[in-house]
Design an enzyme around this catalytic site. Structure first.
Site, PDB file in Angstrom:
ATOM      1  N   ARG A  99       3.234   1.090  10.006  1.00  0.00           N
ATOM      2  CA  ARG A  99       2.571   1.523   8.770  1.00  0.00           C
ATOM      3  C   ARG A  99       3.579   1.558   7.631  1.00  0.00           C
ATOM      4  O   ARG A  99       4.070   2.610   7.253  1.00  0.00           O
ATOM      5  CB  ARG A  99       1.925   2.897   8.978  1.00  0.00           C
ATOM      6  CG  ARG A  99       0.945   3.296   7.868  1.00  0.00           C
ATOM      7  CD  ARG A  99       0.346   4.655   8.140  1.00  0.00           C
ATOM      8  NE  ARG A  99      -0.530   4.659   9.278  1.00  0.00           N
ATOM      9  CZ  ARG A  99      -1.818   4.330   9.252  1.00  0.00           C
ATOM     10  NH1 ARG A  99      -2.379   3.991   8.116  1.00  0.00           N
ATOM     11  NH2 ARG A  99      -2.553   4.351  10.348  1.00  0.00           N
ATOM     12  N   GLU A 135      -4.983  -1.171  16.240  1.00  0.00           N
ATOM     13  CA  GLU A 135      -5.759  -2.090  15.417  1.00  0.00           C
ATOM     14  C   GLU A 135      -4.877  -3.215  14.895  1.00  0.00           C
ATOM     15  O   GLU A 135      -3.794  -2.983  14.377  1.00  0.00           O
ATOM     16  CB  GLU A 135      -6.385  -1.353  14.235  1.00  0.00           C
ATOM     17  CG  GLU A 135      -7.175  -2.272  13.311  1.00  0.00           C
ATOM     18  CD  GLU A 135      -7.401  -1.676  11.930  1.00  0.00           C
ATOM     19  OE1 GLU A 135      -7.498  -2.465  10.964  1.00  0.00           O
ATOM     20  OE2 GLU A 135      -7.461  -0.435  11.814  1.00  0.00           O
ATOM     21  N   SER A 168      -9.463  -6.219  11.344  1.00  0.00           N
ATOM     22  CA  SER A 168     -10.723  -5.569  11.024  1.00  0.00           C
ATOM     23  C   SER A 168     -11.607  -6.605  10.351  1.00  0.00           C
ATOM     24  O   SER A 168     -11.212  -7.198   9.346  1.00  0.00           O
ATOM     25  CB  SER A 168     -10.488  -4.371  10.098  1.00  0.00           C
ATOM     26  OG  SER A 168     -11.648  -3.596   9.955  1.00  0.00           O
ATOM     27  N   ARG A 206       0.838  -1.196   0.000  1.00  0.00           N
ATOM     28  CA  ARG A 206       0.000   0.000   0.000  1.00  0.00           C
ATOM     29  C   ARG A 206       0.876   1.250   0.000  1.00  0.00           C
ATOM     30  O   ARG A 206       1.803   1.358   0.796  1.00  0.00           O
ATOM     31  CB  ARG A 206      -0.922   0.013   1.225  1.00  0.00           C
ATOM     32  CG  ARG A 206      -1.895  -1.160   1.234  1.00  0.00           C
ATOM     33  CD  ARG A 206      -2.831  -1.135   2.404  1.00  0.00           C
ATOM     34  NE  ARG A 206      -3.590  -2.374   2.485  1.00  0.00           N
ATOM     35  CZ  ARG A 206      -4.429  -2.682   3.469  1.00  0.00           C
ATOM     36  NH1 ARG A 206      -4.595  -1.840   4.472  1.00  0.00           N
ATOM     37  NH2 ARG A 206      -5.085  -3.830   3.470  1.00  0.00           N
ATOM     38  N   ARG A 208       1.922  -6.455  12.642  1.00  0.00           N
ATOM     39  CA  ARG A 208       1.407  -5.807  13.849  1.00  0.00           C
ATOM     40  C   ARG A 208       1.383  -6.779  15.037  1.00  0.00           C
ATOM     41  O   ARG A 208       1.557  -6.357  16.184  1.00  0.00           O
ATOM     42  CB  ARG A 208       0.029  -5.211  13.589  1.00  0.00           C
ATOM     43  CG  ARG A 208       0.111  -4.014  12.646  1.00  0.00           C
ATOM     44  CD  ARG A 208      -1.137  -3.175  12.648  1.00  0.00           C
ATOM     45  NE  ARG A 208      -0.926  -1.943  11.868  1.00  0.00           N
ATOM     46  CZ  ARG A 208      -1.723  -0.885  11.914  1.00  0.00           C
ATOM     47  NH1 ARG A 208      -2.797  -0.904  12.689  1.00  0.00           N
ATOM     48  NH2 ARG A 208      -1.467   0.188  11.184  1.00  0.00           N
TER      49      ARG A 208
END
Length: 423
Positions: free
Chosen positions: A276, A348, A351, A261, A389
């Site tokens: 990130r 987070e 999800s 990403r 993560r």
């Protein structure tokens, strides 16, 4: 994608959805295009009726030996008008389809209305934060101190927001992915898939990534291929443009992939360490379900992700997202957030969403009940888990005073060691 007929007849509901999601959605172009389309369809139908009636008159005149040239000339004009109307209707249909691709999903009635993350609703917590008799260090300090993370090498190889995992750090990343896949396939009933990491435009459009999120992805110049942003894309496309046997539902699949990403506009936000990055690894869970059972499947999807964190002994909470914080394709989403000692906050890590028919309609995925006509399936997706993560959470929660990292019991068979030592 929403049904065109539904949008046309429920514009007030679409406007409310946009307000609840906190987005700007201008429906004026839709109204203008749809009004013109309806007018042209009415006109074309009238002309076709005129042509059909004239055909009978022409046949009668010719049978009677009379001149039909005036009517034939008029019918030539009518045919040209019909052709022009049909071309224009096709153009307007394409514009409507393109507009619908930009409209997000409608939140489920149980989703709380809110303006942002502060309005999300905590559902439950599990475990407790670890207690240290020393100041908790962030994962990047622990990783560099133990020689298991090398940011300088990654910058030389590629650039910022990449990392090189070394030694037991690389083994930990691999161990986590294997552990996740083993639990999901052996205990939770998922079938493991290893898909390509390059995906085409049709696959990205079907899942809802395109056209909206093009700037957040990496495109391979001169091709129709993109680096996958999440294996949700590939797993959705397993049944794209297909009708699934109703007896096979629910279908549960999972996949490990690297994900890529660009996160346009995210520069400087959470970019210290590996939280990130442009490339990360993730195990994705995905379900194709009947509409009447999909919300039960969502709850079990969340429990599957929670089971991993419980095995690893990591403190977490489950949060239901409000309307303004949900993803584009989601009708209802739960986030699972894991505790980070270095910040004293939750991060987070998964999800889990039910997209209802939104993705299936875009991707053409149906099922046919034995006693009914084919209809769209519901699709559900969830991280099970984000590997990088989880790596962060383990290193921070199991850090020791001397800079080493203890390995939780469930992961030791995969690691072959009980501790990552400090250099």
């Amino acid at each position: 994608m929403l049904d065109l007929g539904y949008v046309r007849e429920h514009l007030d509901a679409i406007e409310k959805m946009a307000r609840d999601r906190g987005i700007a959605l201008d429906l004026a172009p839709f109204r203008e295009i749809d009004t013109e389309r309806r007018r042209l369809i009415t006109s074309a139908e009238g002309l076709k009726a005129e042509r059909n009636k004239a055909s009978d008159e022409i046949a009668k005149l010719k049978k009677a030996g009379q001149d039909a040239s005036k009517i034939l000339a008029r019918m030539k004009e009518v045919s040209e008008e019909i052709k022009r109307d049909d071309v224009r209707i096709t153009e307007l249909d394409e514009r409507l389809s393109q507009f619908l691709l930009t409209v997000p999903n409608i939140p489920h009635a149980s989703v709380p209305v809110g303006k942002g993350a502060a309005d999300n609703v905590e559902m439950r917590r599990w475990g407790a934060p670890p207690k240290f008799d020393f100041a908790a260090r962030p994962h990047w300090e622990i990783g560099e101190g133990a020689g298991i993370l090398d940011f300088a090498a990654a910058i030389k190889m590629t650039g910022a927001r990449f990392a090189v995992y070394k030694g037991l750090g690389a083994r930990l990343e691999r161990a986590l992915a294997n552990f996740f896949l083993d639990v999901h396939t052996r205990e939770h009933g998922y079938t493991e898939i290893l898909p390509p990491f390059l995906v085409n435009t049709a696959s990205l459009t079907g899942v809802g990534q395109l056209p909206k999120f093009a700037a957040d992805m990496f495109h391979v110049e001169g091709t129709d291929l993109w680096l996958t942003p999440t294996s949700e894309v590939e797993l959705t496309s397993l049944y794209r443009d297909s009708t699934i046997d109703a007896d096979s539902l629910p279908i549960k699949v999972c996949a490990w992939t690297a994900c890529f990403r660009s996160d346009a506009g995210a520069a400087g936000k959470d970019t210290r360490g590996i939280k990130r990055h442009h490339q990360f690894q993730k195990v994705e869970m995905f379900k194709f379900a009947r509409p009447e059972t999909s919300y039960d499947e969502l709850e079990s999807l969340v429990r599957n992700a929670e089971a991993i964190l419980q095995r690893l002994g990591l403190h977490y909470r489950v949060v239901q997202l409000c309307t303004a914080d949900m993803g584009f394709a989601s009708a209802k989403t739960y986030d699972i957030e894991v505790w980070l000692p270095s910040t004293g906050e939750f991060m987070e890590i998964s999800s889990c969403s039910n997209c209802e028919t939104f993705q299936a309609r875009r991707a053409g995925i149906r099922y046919k009940p034995k006693d009914g006509k084919s209809t769209f399936v519901h699709t559900l997706n969830g991280s099970g888990l984000a590997v990088g993560r989880t790596w962060i959470a383990l290193v921070e929660n199991y850090q020791q005073a001397d800079g080493s990292v203890s390995i939780p019991e469930a992961l030791r068979p995969y690691m072959g060691v009980e501790r990552i030592p400090k250099l």
